[in-house]
Design a protein around this motif. Structure first.
Motif, mmCIF file in Angstrom:
data_model
loop_
_atom_site.group_PDB
_atom_site.id
_atom_site.type_symbol
_atom_site.label_atom_id
_atom_site.label_comp_id
_atom_site.label_asym_id
_atom_site.label_seq_id
_atom_site.Cartn_x
_atom_site.Cartn_y
_atom_site.Cartn_z
ATOM 1 N N THR A 211 0.855 -1.187 0.000
ATOM 2 C CA THR A 211 0.000 0.000 0.000
ATOM 3 C C THR A 211 0.892 1.237 0.000
ATOM 4 O O THR A 211 2.112 1.133 0.130
ATOM 5 C CB THR A 211 -0.932 0.028 1.224
ATOM 6 N N TYR A 212 0.272 2.387 -0.136
ATOM 7 C CA TYR A 212 1.065 3.622 -0.091
ATOM 8 C C TYR A 212 0.295 4.708 0.636
ATOM 9 O O TYR A 212 -0.943 4.687 0.679
ATOM 10 C CB TYR A 212 1.472 4.070 -1.501
ATOM 11 N N PRO A 213 1.011 5.658 1.235
ATOM 12 C CA PRO A 213 0.348 6.703 2.011
ATOM 13 C C PRO A 213 -0.364 7.698 1.108
ATOM 14 O O PRO A 213 0.129 8.048 0.039
ATOM 15 C CB PRO A 213 1.501 7.370 2.770
ATOM 16 N N VAL A 214 -1.518 8.149 1.568
ATOM 17 C CA VAL A 214 -2.281 9.192 0.876
ATOM 18 C C VAL A 214 -2.484 10.338 1.852
ATOM 19 O O VAL A 214 -2.955 10.129 2.975
ATOM 20 C CB VAL A 214 -3.641 8.658 0.391
ATOM 21 N N THR A 215 -2.100 11.539 1.452
ATOM 22 C CA THR A 215 -2.268 12.708 2.304
ATOM 23 C C THR A 215 -3.554 13.437 1.947
ATOM 24 O O THR A 215 -4.131 13.222 0.877
ATOM 25 C CB THR A 215 -1.095 13.682 2.146
ATOM 26 N N THR A 216 -3.989 14.307 2.840
ATOM 27 C CA THR A 216 -5.192 15.089 2.572
ATOM 28 C C THR A 216 -5.036 15.913 1.296
ATOM 29 O O THR A 216 -5.957 15.990 0.473
ATOM 30 C CB THR A 216 -5.502 16.030 3.758
ATOM 31 N N GLN A 217 -3.869 16.502 1.093
ATOM 32 C CA GLN A 217 -3.706 17.347 -0.088
ATOM 33 C C GLN A 217 -3.728 16.538 -1.381
ATOM 34 O O GLN A 217 -4.086 17.049 -2.440
ATOM 35 C CB GLN A 217 -2.424 18.164 0.012
ATOM 36 N N ASP A 218 -3.376 15.233 -1.306
ATOM 37 C CA ASP A 218 -3.439 14.388 -2.501
ATOM 38 C C ASP A 218 -4.855 14.218 -3.032
ATOM 39 O O ASP A 218 -5.046 13.957 -4.222
ATOM 40 C CB ASP A 218 -2.868 12.995 -2.206
ATOM 41 N N ILE A 219 -5.858 14.353 -2.154
ATOM 42 C CA ILE A 219 -7.239 14.117 -2.576
ATOM 43 C C ILE A 219 -8.003 15.417 -2.812
ATOM 44 O O ILE A 219 -9.206 15.391 -3.035
ATOM 45 C CB ILE A 219 -7.990 13.232 -1.557
ATOM 46 N N THR A 220 -7.307 16.537 -2.781
ATOM 47 C CA THR A 220 -7.921 17.811 -3.156
ATOM 48 C C THR A 220 -7.716 18.032 -4.653
ATOM 49 O O THR A 220 -6.813 17.455 -5.255
ATOM 50 C CB THR A 220 -7.309 18.983 -2.372
ATOM 51 N N PRO A 221 -8.536 18.873 -5.281
ATOM 52 C CA PRO A 221 -8.408 19.060 -6.732
ATOM 53 C C PRO A 221 -7.109 19.739 -7.123
ATOM 54 O O PRO A 221 -6.568 20.572 -6.387
ATOM 55 C CB PRO A 221 -9.611 19.966 -7.069
ATOM 56 N N TYR A 222 -6.616 19.374 -8.284
ATOM 57 C CA TYR A 222 -5.507 20.109 -8.875
ATOM 58 C C TYR A 222 -5.908 21.577 -9.037
ATOM 59 O O TYR A 222 -7.079 21.883 -9.229
ATOM 60 C CB TYR A 222 -5.180 19.554 -10.259
ATOM 61 N N GLY A 223 -4.921 22.453 -8.968
ATOM 62 C CA GLY A 223 -5.188 23.868 -9.175
ATOM 63 C C GLY A 223 -5.261 24.665 -7.896
ATOM 64 O O GLY A 223 -5.452 25.878 -7.930
ATOM 65 N N ASN A 224 -5.088 23.997 -6.741
ATOM 66 C CA ASN A 224 -5.158 24.726 -5.467
ATOM 67 C C ASN A 224 -3.775 25.089 -4.930
ATOM 68 O O ASN A 224 -3.647 25.597 -3.812
ATOM 69 C CB ASN A 224 -5.930 23.905 -4.425
ATOM 70 N N GLY A 225 -2.733 24.828 -5.720
ATOM 71 C CA GLY A 225 -1.385 25.179 -5.298
ATOM 72 C C GLY A 225 -0.718 24.169 -4.399
ATOM 73 O O GLY A 225 0.460 24.339 -4.054
ATOM 74 N N ALA A 226 -1.416 23.099 -4.024
ATOM 75 C CA ALA A 226 -0.841 22.083 -3.140
ATOM 76 C C ALA A 226 -0.102 21.022 -3.955
ATOM 77 O O ALA A 226 -0.428 20.759 -5.112
ATOM 78 C CB ALA A 226 -1.942 21.427 -2.306
ATOM 79 N N HIS A 227 0.892 20.414 -3.326
ATOM 80 C CA HIS A 227 1.623 19.317 -3.958
ATOM 81 C C HIS A 227 0.750 18.062 -3.935
ATOM 82 O O HIS A 227 0.104 17.746 -2.936
ATOM 83 C CB HIS A 227 2.928 19.059 -3.194
ATOM 84 N N ILE A 229 0.795 13.783 -5.074
ATOM 85 C CA ILE A 229 1.675 12.700 -5.496
ATOM 86 C C ILE A 229 1.537 12.474 -6.989
ATOM 87 O O ILE A 229 2.506 12.250 -7.693
ATOM 88 C CB ILE A 229 1.423 11.415 -4.685
ATOM 89 N N ASN A 230 0.329 12.522 -7.505
ATOM 90 C CA ASN A 230 0.002 12.561 -8.929
ATOM 91 C C ASN A 230 -1.520 12.627 -9.042
ATOM 92 O O ASN A 230 -2.212 12.914 -8.048
ATOM 93 C CB ASN A 230 0.596 11.371 -9.707
ATOM 94 N N SER A 231 -2.066 12.334 -10.206
ATOM 95 C CA SER A 231 -3.512 12.516 -10.419
ATOM 96 C C SER A 231 -4.323 11.265 -10.132
ATOM 97 O O SER A 231 -5.523 11.226 -10.428
ATOM 98 C CB SER A 231 -3.771 12.973 -11.863
ATOM 99 N N ILE A 232 -3.721 10.244 -9.551
ATOM 100 C CA ILE A 232 -4.385 8.959 -9.404
ATOM 101 C C ILE A 232 -5.700 9.056 -8.622
ATOM 102 O O ILE A 232 -6.664 8.349 -8.918
ATOM 103 C CB ILE A 232 -3.436 7.919 -8.767
ATOM 104 N N LEU A 233 -5.770 9.946 -7.633
ATOM 105 C CA LEU A 233 -6.984 10.047 -6.828
ATOM 106 C C LEU A 233 -7.823 11.278 -7.168
ATOM 107 O O LEU A 233 -8.780 11.595 -6.447
ATOM 108 C CB LEU A 233 -6.630 10.024 -5.336
ATOM 109 N N GLN A 234 -7.522 11.936 -8.277
ATOM 110 C CA GLN A 234 -8.340 13.067 -8.688
ATOM 111 C C GLN A 234 -9.785 12.676 -9.025
ATOM 112 O O GLN A 234 -10.694 13.493 -8.852
ATOM 113 C CB GLN A 234 -7.686 13.786 -9.873
#
Length: 317
Positions: A211-227, A229-234
């Motif tokens: 498994t791999y870690p998922v952060t809160t910012q990973d599940i927010t939409p692109y375009g909010n300035g946050a880093h 991991i990639n678009s996998i959970l968009q």
């Protein structure tokens, strides 16, 4: 499955790759019923891409008025190629290849008489000349269209659970070659890893679950300035359905725009997992999350759906 992957890669590893060629290939496997695949070409600020969506109807699927659940399989990527900067198929293409191989296998199974209980909706997009983007630690593939456009064409209301497949090699977090499973994400909540999906992945790969870690910012939409991991959970930003990311991974950081970095056997394993998930989910033998546990969390702590939006604009200094 490896044969289907090889056929799909042959189609994608071409500067003229497009949705029509892919649909023609899927139609050739589907038999008289046809693939039902649709192609939508979308123009963006930096080029165009072909969205391909396939609905493989199940014996007791919603499309036939039945009660079997519908699984969504999304092949997430920026582009299958980065021409003219790079020549050939890029690592980022793996998500599209896995999704399309899944569609090919399911259509071939249906033609032969092995019909799944529920419908399966498979969606991805094909762009042989996508732009690239800077990213730490290695460059990413970008896309000619934005993430909201991708979600509109790839995440549909019919999907009652979503398996999102994406190359996830451009990081130093998942130091493993093969496949890795994310926790389930639903309406802004990062839930626990589905034990049933984890057990199934171990069976399909023949290896211990990764498994791999998922952060809160990973599940927010692109375009909010946050880093991210990639678009996998968009896809989780565009649906109420539970979403799980199936990452195709490497032990070293590999740029998404790198050619010669796709491993056919890993793509085949991802597609086999998607097919097995579709069998079990439509039959009601597997769940992406514990619905009662989720409802209890929301009741106790409140909704987190604001994380599916761009949120508040940053305050001015």
């Amino acid at each position: 499955m490896l044969k289907h992957v090889m056929d799909v890669l042959d189609l994608l590893d071409d500067p003229r790759a497009d949705g029509k060629r892919v649909v023609a290939h899927l139609d050739s496997l589907a038999g008289p019923e046809g693939s039902g695949a649709e192609v939508t070409t979308v123009e963006g600020a930096r080029g165009s891409t072909d969205f391909v969506r396939v609905v493989v109807r199940g014996a007791q699927g919603r499309s036939r008025g039945g009660s079997a659940r519908t699984l969504g399989v999304v092949g997430r990527l920026g582009g299958v190629g980065a021409r003219p900067e790079m020549t050939g198929l890029v690592s980022d293409a793996d998500g599209a290849a896995a999704a399309l191989a899944t569609a090919a296998k399911l259509l071939d199974m249906r033609r032969k008489g092995d019909v799944l209980p529920g419908d399966v909706v498979i969606a991805t997009h094909i762009c042989p000349d996508a732009p690239t983007a800077p990213h730490d630690p290695v460059p990413f593939m970008d896309s000619p269209v934005d993430i909201a456009t991708m979600n509109r064409h790839e995440v549909t209301g019919e999907m009652e659970a979503v398996l999102s497949i994406d190359t996830t090699k451009g990081n130093r977090i998942i130091n493993h070659k093969g496949l890795a499973l994310s926790p389930t994400v639903k309406e802004g909540w990062v839930l626990r890893v589905s034990e049933q999906l984890g057990e199934l992945l171990a069976v399909v790969t023949g290896e211990p679950l990764v498994t791999y870690p998922v952060t809160t910012q990973d599940i927010t939409p692109y375009g909010n300035g946050a880093h991210h991991i990639n678009s996998i959970l968009q896809p989780s930003t565009a649906t109420r359905a539970p979403v799980v990311g199936l990452a195709i991974t490497s032990a070293a950081a590999v740029p998404g725009c790198q050619t010669g970095a796709s491993h056919e056997t890993d793509i085949a394993a991802a597609a086999r997992f998607a097919v097995e998930t579709a069998k079990a989910y439509g039959a009601g033998r597997l769940n992406f999350h514990d619905a009662r546990e989720f409802d209890a969390l929301v009741h106790r702590y409140g909704s987190l759906t604001h994380l599916q939006t761009l949120g508040n604009a940053p305050s001015k200094p």
